[in-house]
Every structure is written in structure tokens, then in C-alpha cells.
Motif scaffolding. Structure first.
Motif: not given
Length: 132
Positions: A6-32
């Protein structure tokens, strides 16, 4: 067989990443902390073992802010985009919204932490509105 990445990054593209499976613990959070880190009422997190995340953009690793006894929040020092959280444990949690493709079904959150942190007017129903 090659592991899914999975690839992604920030709004301006300066920080980019590639994360390789497995994906662990996909979850939502609404803490402060998540609300303040992202500016959103809920954040969706995807956890990866640290050795499965590669920083590929010209900015290298994101800037961090120590937000708790066990984790630092990661962000782009240029545009301010939230990237994720780099835990002391060997995990990196990336924000789903930073991925180039958020559609794969395995990325859907399976739990919602601190759901009581959502405002009482929050509704789970999805409203579709065309912005064309």
C-alpha cells in the motif's frame, strides 16, 4: 508470490511511504488525541510491523511529536499533513486517508475505539452528496 503493498503520503508529496501486508488491526478511533492530531472527529488506523514500512519520499521519515508514554504522532514538517503514529512497540500505525487507494476491503475498520468521543449528533449513516 509478492506480498501486497500500500502506498501513500502527505498532501505535498514530500513524505511518501510503502507499507507491505499484512495489515493489522484496522480500526477507527475518536479519542481526543486522534481528533486533535487529524482535525477529524474519527481517524481510521492501519497498523503494520515497523520493518514493513518504508519511507520512500524525498523527505525521508516524517517529523514526530511525542503524544503519550508509548507513541509519537507522525506528520509532514512541510505541509503539516498527519501521517500516522510511530509506536515504541515495533508497530507503525498509518492513517487510512493518506493511502493512494483506500478501497481494498481488507482496510475496512473492524472496531471503533473511543466511539463515545464522537459528538451526540454524529450519525453512522453515510450521506452521499455530489460535489460536481
Amino acid at each position: 508470490m509478492t506480498a501486497k503493498s500500500y502506498q501513500g503520503g502527505c498532501l505535498c508529496g514530500w513524505i511518501r511511504f510503502r507499507a507491505t501486508a499484512p495489515v493489522e488491526n484496522p480500526h477507527a478511533c475518536s479519542c481526543k488525541n486522534c481528533q486533535r492530531h487529524t482535525g477529524a472527529l474519527s481517524a481510521v488506523w492501519l497498523e503494520f510491523p515497523r520493518d514493513r514500512v518504508e519511507w520512500t519520499g524525498p523527505g525521508g521519515e516524517p517529523a514526530v511529536y511525542r503524544s503519550s508514554d508509548f507513541s509519537s504522532r507522525a506528520f509532514c514538517a512541510r505541509c503539516g499533513s498527519s501521517i500516522g503514529a510511530i509506536d515504541d512497540a515495533p508497530m507503525i500505525a498509518l492513517l487510512l486517508g493518506g493511502l493512494d487507494d483506500c478501497q481494498p476491503p481488507e482496510l475496512a475498520p473492524s472496531a471503533h475505539a473511543f466511539a463515545d468521543g464522537k459528538p451526540t449528533w454524529w450519525r453512522e449513516a453515510v450521506v452521499h452528496q455530489a460535489w460536481d
